[in-house]
Every structure is written in C-alpha cells, then in structure tokens.
Design a protein around this motif. Structure first.
Motif, short mmCIF file in Angstrom:
data_model
loop_
_atom_site.label_atom_id
_atom_site.label_comp_id
_atom_site.label_asym_id
_atom_site.label_seq_id
_atom_site.Cartn_x
_atom_site.Cartn_y
_atom_site.Cartn_z
N ARG A 37 29.01 15.12 47.96
CA ARG A 37 27.62 14.90 48.35
C ARG A 37 27.27 16.01 49.32
NH1 ARG A 37 25.81 11.16 52.27
NH2 ARG A 37 23.83 10.19 51.69
N GLN A 38 26.32 16.85 48.93
CA GLN A 38 26.09 18.07 49.71
C GLN A 38 25.68 17.80 51.15
OE1 GLN A 38 23.42 20.34 47.12
NE2 GLN A 38 25.17 21.50 46.39
N SER A 39 24.89 16.75 51.39
CA SER A 39 24.41 16.54 52.76
C SER A 39 25.54 16.16 53.71
CB SER A 39 23.32 15.46 52.78
OG SER A 39 23.86 14.24 52.32
N ASP A 40 26.71 15.80 53.17
CA ASP A 40 27.85 15.45 54.03
C ASP A 40 28.51 16.70 54.61
OD1 ASP A 40 27.60 12.77 53.54
OD2 ASP A 40 29.06 12.75 51.89
N ASP A 41 28.17 17.86 54.10
CA ASP A 41 28.98 19.03 54.42
C ASP A 41 28.13 20.28 54.68
OD1 ASP A 41 31.35 20.30 54.84
OD2 ASP A 41 31.78 20.67 52.73
N LEU A 42 27.00 20.10 55.38
CA LEU A 42 26.09 21.23 55.57
C LEU A 42 26.76 22.38 56.32
CD1 LEU A 42 22.70 19.42 56.35
CD2 LEU A 42 23.53 20.28 54.17
N LYS A 43 27.72 22.03 57.16
CA LYS A 43 28.35 23.09 57.98
C LYS A 43 29.08 24.12 57.10
CE LYS A 43 32.63 20.67 59.22
NZ LYS A 43 32.64 19.99 57.92
N THR A 44 29.61 23.67 55.99
CA THR A 44 30.31 24.60 55.09
C THR A 44 29.34 25.65 54.55
OG1 THR A 44 31.90 22.95 54.44
CG2 THR A 44 31.59 24.73 52.88
N TYR A 45 28.16 25.19 54.13
CA TYR A 45 27.18 26.15 53.57
C TYR A 45 26.68 27.09 54.68
CZ TYR A 45 27.26 22.19 50.40
OH TYR A 45 27.68 21.17 49.60
N ARG A 46 26.46 26.49 55.87
CA ARG A 46 25.96 27.33 56.97
C ARG A 46 26.99 28.39 57.34
NH1 ARG A 46 24.06 22.06 60.04
NH2 ARG A 46 22.07 21.71 59.02
N SER A 47 28.26 28.06 57.24
CA SER A 47 29.25 29.07 57.62
C SER A 47 29.34 30.16 56.56
CB SER A 47 30.60 28.44 57.97
OG SER A 47 31.31 28.16 56.82
N GLU A 48 29.06 29.83 55.30
CA GLU A 48 29.01 30.89 54.28
C GLU A 48 27.78 31.77 54.47
OE1 GLU A 48 32.01 30.86 53.72
OE2 GLU A 48 31.98 31.14 51.54
N LEU A 49 26.69 31.14 54.92
CA LEU A 49 25.48 31.92 55.22
C LEU A 49 25.77 32.86 56.41
CD1 LEU A 49 22.45 32.35 54.60
CD2 LEU A 49 21.95 30.57 56.28
N ALA A 50 26.53 32.35 57.38
CA ALA A 50 26.88 33.18 58.54
C ALA A 50 27.70 34.40 58.10
CB ALA A 50 27.65 32.34 59.57
N ARG A 51 28.53 34.24 57.08
CA ARG A 51 29.31 35.39 56.57
C ARG A 51 28.36 36.46 56.04
NH1 ARG A 51 33.57 35.66 52.68
NH2 ARG A 51 33.06 33.76 51.53
N LEU A 52 27.32 36.00 55.33
CA LEU A 52 26.36 36.97 54.78
C LEU A 52 25.58 37.64 55.91
CD1 LEU A 52 25.08 34.82 51.78
CD2 LEU A 52 26.58 36.81 51.65
N HIS A 53 25.36 36.87 56.99
CA HIS A 53 24.67 37.43 58.17
C HIS A 53 25.52 38.53 58.79
CE1 HIS A 53 22.85 36.86 62.38
NE2 HIS A 53 22.03 37.58 61.64
N THR A 54 26.80 38.25 58.89
CA THR A 54 27.73 39.25 59.45
C THR A 54 27.73 40.53 58.61
OG1 THR A 54 29.09 37.39 60.11
CG2 THR A 54 30.14 39.53 60.22
N MET A 55 27.53 40.35 57.32
CA MET A 55 27.48 41.54 56.43
C MET A 55 26.14 42.27 56.54
SD MET A 55 29.06 40.07 52.86
CE MET A 55 30.07 38.64 52.89
N GLY A 56 25.19 41.70 57.31
CA GLY A 56 23.88 42.34 57.46
C GLY A 56 22.98 42.17 56.25
#
Ligand code: GLU
Length: 287
Positions: free
Chosen positions: A74-93
């Motif tokens: 259930r995706q809403s149970d694990d939003l932190k996982t998606y946010r941390s993948e987004l943070a990886r893309l942020h780090t890549m600029g």
C-alpha cells in the motif's frame, strides 16, 4: 527464469468495474503458472483515495478469487521510500521546485504531452524557489536525458512477439515527481515500486502506454532493471469511451447485485481481452 512477476495496481478512487477485473485477470494470466502475481494499492492521492473504496476493493478482489495475492503493498504506508528516491534525483541535480499554480501551468504550456497532459513551460526551472513556498518537484527532462546520454525505450510484449518501442520522454517535458501535498507522484511511486517488487513484466491498460517513456527515464537514472511491458486494450462503453469510475461505469458490486457470480464476471472480463493467455478460470497461479 520461467514465468513473469506481474502486478495489478489499482487506485481506490471508486468501486471496481469490469475494466479492472480484466486488467487484474490479464496480469495474473501473464504471470503464467510458474510466475507470481502481486496486488498493489496505489493510494497516494489523499483527496481521491478513500478508505471505503479500498475496503471494497479488497473485498471485491477476494470475492473474485484473487485473495491469495493479498495482503498487498500500500503506497501510502511507505511515502518515505519514494521521497528518498526523489532526494537521490535531487542530489544528481535533476529535479527542481516549481511554485506555479495549475492555471499558470496551463497558461504557460508548451503544448500537449503524449499522454494529453500540459507540457510545463519551464518558468521555475531556474527560479530558485525556497522550501517555504508551496511547491511541486519537477524532473528537468532535458538534463535527465543528457545525463543518461539517450532516451531509453522499452520492449513491448504482444501475442505476435516482442517489439522495441522508442521513447517519447522528451515530449513530456518536466513532469511532476513530487506533489504539493505529500511530495510524491504517480510516475515516481510506480517506478520505485515496480523495481522494489521486482516486477519483470509490467501489464496495464493502453491508456498508460505513453507514460512508460517517463518510467524508463526514472528507472535508468535510479539504476533499476528495465522490465518488459504489455499494455492491454481497454474495455469501452457503447459510445467508445473507456470504462471509468469517474463516469459511473457499472461497478462490480452492481453486477453482483444483478445476480452475476464471480465466475461469470471473470469469464466476461477475459472475453473482453482476447490477447490475454488463456488459463482455466479458477486456477490459482499466485505465489
Ligand atoms: N494505479 C494506476 C491506475 O489505477 C495504474 C498504475 C500502473 O499500472 O502503472 O490507473
């Protein structure tokens, strides 16, 4: 490896209809007797995804005989996982904050993306929006494609063989990867989950065919394996429109109230997608 690992990924924004049953049954059939089939609840939209629809969805899938694929992710149970993948893309600029309202996006659009959405004009791309300003996160598509060095296409399964599909990612422009309300989006979550759940064949309706270009970009950037794809036809109403919850397509529950049993509904759904491999109704291929 024999058999695929597939999934059915409904959003609980209404009651299931025959189109969903066809899609679920297609995914399970494509897994084959040696594969595995998962159900995932895509409920990241807090306005449209309601607990009563999720409850009904679980009951209906169980009634239809998909129960052994439950419990589900259930995706809403694990939003932190998606946010941390987004943070990886942020780090890549490769992502930036965008404070444009929906009206501003429409007003400044560069046209329509392959999926019909408005292509973002890019006014916030270099604007340096602060964290305190309400914002979405957008992928800088041109930078992303430059980082990859090419636009990754995919392999599409069909009963007549596999074919290579070219990417249309550049035509999407800077898609939203993080919504204003919870910092995640469909494109991000579906890509992360298909990788985390080791899906080897992504099956879904033809209405999501074009979105695969965006998902292939994200998979490549994040270092995920490329799955095979199979986009099935859509069940339409008498006027040729895709069945949709929003337009009041007759729900499974309404069919059940009219006296249809689960087996009849499965037969009806399968008959509407003739390309799906045939497995005997009632045979359990879940793992
Ligand atoms: N959750 C999406 C939907 O209900 C499907 C996602 C997918 O299969 O990629 O339309």
């Amino acid at each position: 490896m024999t058999g695929f690992r597939t999934r059915f990924a409904p959003s609980p924004t209404g009651y299931l209809h025959l189109g969903h049953v066809a899609s679920a049954s297609y995914a399970r059939a494509m897994a084959g007797p040696e594969g595995s089939f998962l159900i995932r609840i895509e409920d990241i939209d807090p306005q449209r995804c309601l607990p009563r629809f999720e409850q009904a969805l679980r009951e209906d899938l169980d009634w239809l005989g998909f129960g052994s694929a439950l419990p589900v992710r259930r995706q809403s149970d694990d939003l932190k996982t998606y946010r941390s993948e987004l943070a990886r893309l942020h780090t890549m600029g490769l992502v930036y904050r965008c404070a444009c309202s929906r009206a501003q996006v429409q007003a400044g659009t560069k046209g329509r993306a392959p999926d019909g959405s408005a292509v973002y004009g890019g006014s916030c791309r270099t604007a340096r929006i602060g964290a305190d300003t309400p914002h979405v996160w957008r992928l800088d598509m041109q930078r992303a494609l430059a980082a990859i060095g090419h636009a990754p296409g995919w392999e599409e399964w069909s009963p007549h063989g596999r074919r290579a599909v070219s990417s249309r990612a550049a035509e999407f422009g800077d898609v939203v990867l993080g919504r204003r309300d919870n910092g995640v989006s469909y494109h991000l979550c579906v890509t992360v989950d298909d990788a985390r759940q080791k899906i080897t064949l992504v099956t879904r309706g033809a209405d999501l065919f074009e979105a695969s270009s965006v998902h292939r970009v994200l998979q490549t950037l994040l270092g995920y394996e490329a799955p095979l794809y199979a986009h099935h036809g859509l069940i339409c109403d008498e006027s040729g429109q895709k069945l949709s919850k929003r337009d009041g397509a007759e729900s499974l529950r309404a069919l059940r109230d009219k006296g249809y049993d689960a087996r009849q509904i499965m037969v009806l759904a399968r008959a509407s997608l003739p390309d799906a491999p045939v497995i005997p109704v009632g045979r359990n291929v879940d793992r």
